[in-house]
Design a protein around this motif. Structure first.
Motif, PDB file in Angstrom:
ATOM      1  N   ARG A 192       0.807  -1.232   0.000  1.00 53.79           N
ATOM      2  CA  ARG A 192       0.000   0.000   0.000  1.00 53.79           C
ATOM      3  C   ARG A 192       0.838   1.279   0.000  1.00 53.79           C
ATOM      4  O   ARG A 192       0.298   2.362  -0.205  1.00 53.79           O
ATOM      5  N   SER A 193       2.128   1.186   0.256  1.00 57.80           N
ATOM      6  CA  SER A 193       2.970   2.403   0.234  1.00 57.80           C
ATOM      7  C   SER A 193       4.256   2.101  -0.521  1.00 57.80           C
ATOM      8  O   SER A 193       4.917   1.086  -0.275  1.00 57.80           O
ATOM      9  N   VAL A 194       4.610   3.009  -1.467  1.00 57.11           N
ATOM     10  CA  VAL A 194       5.708   2.765  -2.408  1.00 57.11           C
ATOM     11  C   VAL A 194       6.582   4.007  -2.507  1.00 57.11           C
ATOM     12  O   VAL A 194       6.082   5.137  -2.496  1.00 57.11           O
ATOM     13  N   VAL A 225      -1.839   2.162 -12.513  1.00 55.20           N
ATOM     14  CA  VAL A 225      -2.362   0.963 -11.856  1.00 55.20           C
ATOM     15  C   VAL A 225      -2.616   1.219 -10.373  1.00 55.20           C
ATOM     16  O   VAL A 225      -3.682   0.888  -9.843  1.00 55.20           O
ATOM     17  N   LEU A 226      -1.635   1.813  -9.690  1.00 55.31           N
ATOM     18  CA  LEU A 226      -1.761   1.990  -8.244  1.00 55.31           C
ATOM     19  C   LEU A 226      -2.914   2.918  -7.878  1.00 55.31           C
ATOM     20  O   LEU A 226      -3.679   2.648  -6.940  1.00 55.31           O
ATOM     21  N   ARG A 227      -3.064   4.010  -8.598  1.00 52.70           N
ATOM     22  CA  ARG A 227      -4.127   4.966  -8.263  1.00 52.70           C
ATOM     23  C   ARG A 227      -5.504   4.360  -8.481  1.00 52.70           C
ATOM     24  O   ARG A 227      -6.457   4.677  -7.762  1.00 52.70           O
ATOM     25  N   ARG A 228      -5.617   3.490  -9.493  1.00 53.32           N
ATOM     26  CA  ARG A 228      -6.916   2.830  -9.713  1.00 53.32           C
ATOM     27  C   ARG A 228      -7.280   1.918  -8.548  1.00 53.32           C
ATOM     28  O   ARG A 228      -8.456   1.640  -8.319  1.00 53.32           O
ATOM     29  N   LYS A 229      -6.284   1.473  -7.818  1.00 59.07           N
ATOM     30  CA  LYS A 229      -6.527   0.605  -6.667  1.00 59.07           C
ATOM     31  C   LYS A 229      -6.494   1.384  -5.353  1.00 59.07           C
ATOM     32  O   LYS A 229      -6.473   0.795  -4.268  1.00 59.07           O
ATOM     33  N   GLY A 230      -6.472   2.720  -5.462  1.00 58.51           N
ATOM     34  CA  GLY A 230      -6.507   3.551  -4.263  1.00 58.51           C
ATOM     35  C   GLY A 230      -5.186   3.646  -3.525  1.00 58.51           C
ATOM     36  O   GLY A 230      -5.146   4.014  -2.349  1.00 58.51           O
ATOM     37  N   ILE A 231      -4.079   3.329  -4.186  1.00 61.27           N
ATOM     38  CA  ILE A 231      -2.757   3.401  -3.567  1.00 61.27           C
ATOM     39  C   ILE A 231      -2.094   4.714  -3.997  1.00 61.27           C
ATOM     40  O   ILE A 231      -1.939   4.962  -5.196  1.00 61.27           O
ATOM     41  N   PRO A 232      -1.698   5.572  -3.064  1.00 62.38           N
ATOM     42  CA  PRO A 232      -1.103   6.868  -3.432  1.00 62.38           C
ATOM     43  C   PRO A 232       0.193   6.672  -4.227  1.00 62.38           C
ATOM     44  O   PRO A 232       1.052   5.883  -3.833  1.00 62.38           O
ATOM     45  N   PHE A 233       0.301   7.403  -5.333  1.00 67.60           N
ATOM     46  CA  PHE A 233       1.548   7.385  -6.100  1.00 67.60           C
ATOM     47  C   PHE A 233       1.593   8.646  -6.957  1.00 67.60           C
ATOM     48  O   PHE A 233       0.886   8.770  -7.947  1.00 67.60           O
ATOM     49  N   ASN A 234       2.437   9.594  -6.542  1.00 67.47           N
ATOM     50  CA  ASN A 234       2.604  10.850  -7.265  1.00 67.47           C
ATOM     51  C   ASN A 234       4.054  11.316  -7.108  1.00 67.47           C
ATOM     52  O   ASN A 234       4.934  10.498  -6.800  1.00 67.47           O
ATOM     53  N   ARG A 235       4.296  12.595  -7.300  1.00 63.81           N
ATOM     54  CA  ARG A 235       5.670  13.103  -7.221  1.00 63.81           C
ATOM     55  C   ARG A 235       6.300  12.869  -5.853  1.00 63.81           C
ATOM     56  O   ARG A 235       7.522  12.715  -5.732  1.00 63.81           O
ATOM     57  N   ASP A 236       5.477  12.866  -4.814  1.00 66.85           N
ATOM     58  CA  ASP A 236       6.008  12.647  -3.465  1.00 66.85           C
ATOM     59  C   ASP A 236       6.547  11.236  -3.285  1.00 66.85           C
ATOM     60  O   ASP A 236       7.287  10.965  -2.334  1.00 66.85           O
ATOM     61  N   ASN A 237       6.163  10.338  -4.191  1.00 66.88           N
ATOM     62  CA  ASN A 237       6.615   8.951  -4.091  1.00 66.88           C
ATOM     63  C   ASN A 237       7.846   8.673  -4.952  1.00 66.88           C
ATOM     64  O   ASN A 237       8.266   7.525  -5.086  1.00 66.88           O
ATOM     65  N   VAL A 238       8.417   9.719  -5.526  1.00 67.67           N
ATOM     66  CA  VAL A 238       9.606   9.575  -6.382  1.00 67.67           C
ATOM     67  C   VAL A 238      10.727  10.441  -5.820  1.00 67.67           C
ATOM     68  O   VAL A 238      10.526  11.623  -5.553  1.00 67.67           O
ATOM     69  N   ARG A 239      11.896   9.854  -5.625  1.00 66.68           N
ATOM     70  CA  ARG A 239      13.057  10.585  -5.111  1.00 66.68           C
ATOM     71  C   ARG A 239      14.238  10.407  -6.056  1.00 66.68           C
ATOM     72  O   ARG A 239      14.492   9.293  -6.542  1.00 66.68           O
ATOM     73  N   THR A 240      14.941  11.493  -6.299  1.00 70.33           N
ATOM     74  CA  THR A 240      16.165  11.438  -7.097  1.00 70.33           C
ATOM     75  C   THR A 240      17.326  11.932  -6.251  1.00 70.33           C
ATOM     76  O   THR A 240      17.141  12.715  -5.324  1.00 70.33           O
ATOM     77  N   TYR A 241      18.503  11.461  -6.559  1.00 71.09           N
ATOM     78  CA  TYR A 241      19.692  11.916  -5.843  1.00 71.09           C
ATOM     79  C   TYR A 241      20.793  12.237  -6.853  1.00 71.09           C
ATOM     80  O   TYR A 241      20.922  11.568  -7.885  1.00 71.09           O
ATOM     81  N   PRO A 242      21.591  13.266  -6.599  1.00 74.10           N
ATOM     82  CA  PRO A 242      22.702  13.583  -7.512  1.00 74.10           C
ATOM     83  C   PRO A 242      23.742  12.475  -7.461  1.00 74.10           C
ATOM     84  O   PRO A 242      24.144  12.044  -6.392  1.00 74.10           O
TER      85      PRO A 242
END
Length: 382
Positions: free
Chosen positions: A203-205, A228-245
């Motif tokens: 439920r959290s990614v 896919v995740l949003r259709r199943k009610g699982i949050p997934f947006n920019r806050d769920n993506v992290r980049t590092y230099p």
């Protein structure tokens, strides 16, 4: 001296301008001084300057652009000879992946007249650049090119293959280069990854990748996962993506794991961890796993780990007892298709350029929690 060769004023002007170009004093696209100024510099009549400039234009050294005057022309690239039977494979990735690529290309060209040369940059951008320059300066008849992500590399005109080289791109198209391209289907991969995540009841990614931004392929993958995740009610947006230099993955002393290791250690100290961490590729996944184990976090009991890209059909084993669950992008299959397309071009196929996409497959390891009754995923697309 009697009988000695005397250079004419026109010859002197031509030679001097060419020397200025070769030393870099006059660069491609730079405006040539006016005829009046050149006549003063060389102490000759303007008509002499005009004849010299006209000669250099005929030789392709100078060109006249409307509204710009006379400028230094870009040097003409060498041409591909009719008897040229060279085929180049330029790979910016590591030697392990290069073995897979070379095998696929050589299988296609083994019984033909074309001779394959493999250039592996081992993730060294300076080497990769030098290979591209060599390809342009001594052009082969055919080229199978693996481009680096725009996050790390930009193709400039002097790095492009000459027009006479038949080229197939292994990966997403390079906008400046007209060529066939063979890539994985990043959006389709994202759908399959989302399908797998939902089937495990997660439920959290959190998705982690290198660079200051995600590249186009990763954005498409993330779009598929998110759909896919949003259709199943699982949050997934920019806050769920992290980049590092990332300053470790490219260079003579490369370590594709270190950046992810350092970033994950900071992440562990700063915030609660999700149920699942998705790495952009196997190197990142190995770094994340090292950081988790170093911090005493149990994998997969406390955190599950999944790699979104692998170039090997075998499972990645970064630590005893762990084989990373990974999405295999079918490097061999893509390379085989690209090599077959290139061979058809060399044999005279002049059909319009095309972009092909193929699907990968998930290879399950030990880093994702198993469920006793996995949810069926057939309703995901309803």
């Amino acid at each position: 001296m009697h009988g000695a060769f005397r250079m004419s004023p026109q010859d002197k002007i031509c030679r001097c301008i060419k020397e200025r170009i070769s030393t870099g004093e006059l660069k491609t696209g730079m405006l040539l001084p006016s005829h009046r100024e050149l006549s003063r510099q060389f102490s000759v009549a303007i008509t002499t300057v005009t004849r010299a400039v006209a000669r250099l234009k005929n030789e392709g050294v100078l060109e006249c652009r409307r509204g710009c005057g006379t400028t230094v022309a870009a040097p003409k690239p060498p041409e591909v000879g009719r008897d040229n039977r060279r085929v180049m494979l330029i790979n910016p990735l590591n030697e392990k992946i290069n073995m897979t690529l070379s095998q696929a290309v050589n299988e296609v060209f083994m019984e033909t007249e074309w001779k394959v040369e493999t250039y592996c940059a081992c993730a060294n951008i300076a080497w990769y650049t030098s290979f591209l320059k060599e390809c342009r300066n001594s052009p082969p008849a055919g080229l199978l090119l693996l481009p680096l992500s725009p996050k790390f590399f930009r193709f400039t005109p002097e790095l492009m293959p000459v027009p006479g080289t038949k080229t197939v791109i292994w990966g997403l198209p390079v906008p400046e280069l007209k060529a066939d391209s063979i890539s994985a289907s990043p959006f389709g991969e994202g759908i399959m990854l989302g399908d797998y995540i939902v089937s495990r009841g997660i439920r959290s990614v959190l998705y982690i990748t290198q660079g200051t931004d995600t590249g186009q392929e990763e954005r498409d993958t993330l779009r598929g996962i998110g759909q896919v995740l949003r259709r199943k009610g699982i949050p997934f947006n920019r806050d769920n993506v992290r980049t590092y230099p990332d300053s470790y993955s490219f260079g003579p002393m490369r370590d594709p794991e270190r950046g992810a290791f350092e970033f994950t250690l900071k992440l562990i100290r700063a915030e609660p961890l999700p149920e699942l961490m998705i790495a952009g590729h196997d190197g990142i996944a190995c770094g994340i796993l090292r950081a988790l184990l170093c911090s005493g976090i149990k994998v997969p009991e406390e955190v599950s780990l999944l790699s979104a890209e692998s170039g090997d059909d075998r499972q990645c084993v970064p630590s005893p007892g762990y084989t990373i669950t990974t999405f295999n992008n079918r490097y061999y299959l893509r390379t085989r298709i690209a090599a077959e397309r290139l061979l058809s071009r060399l044999e005279g196929n002049d059909a319009p350029t095309m972009h092909y996409e193929i699907m990968g497959r998930l290879i399950e390891g030990t880093t994702v929690k198993q469920t006793k009754n996995p949810q069926t995923t057939e309703d995901i697309f309803l």
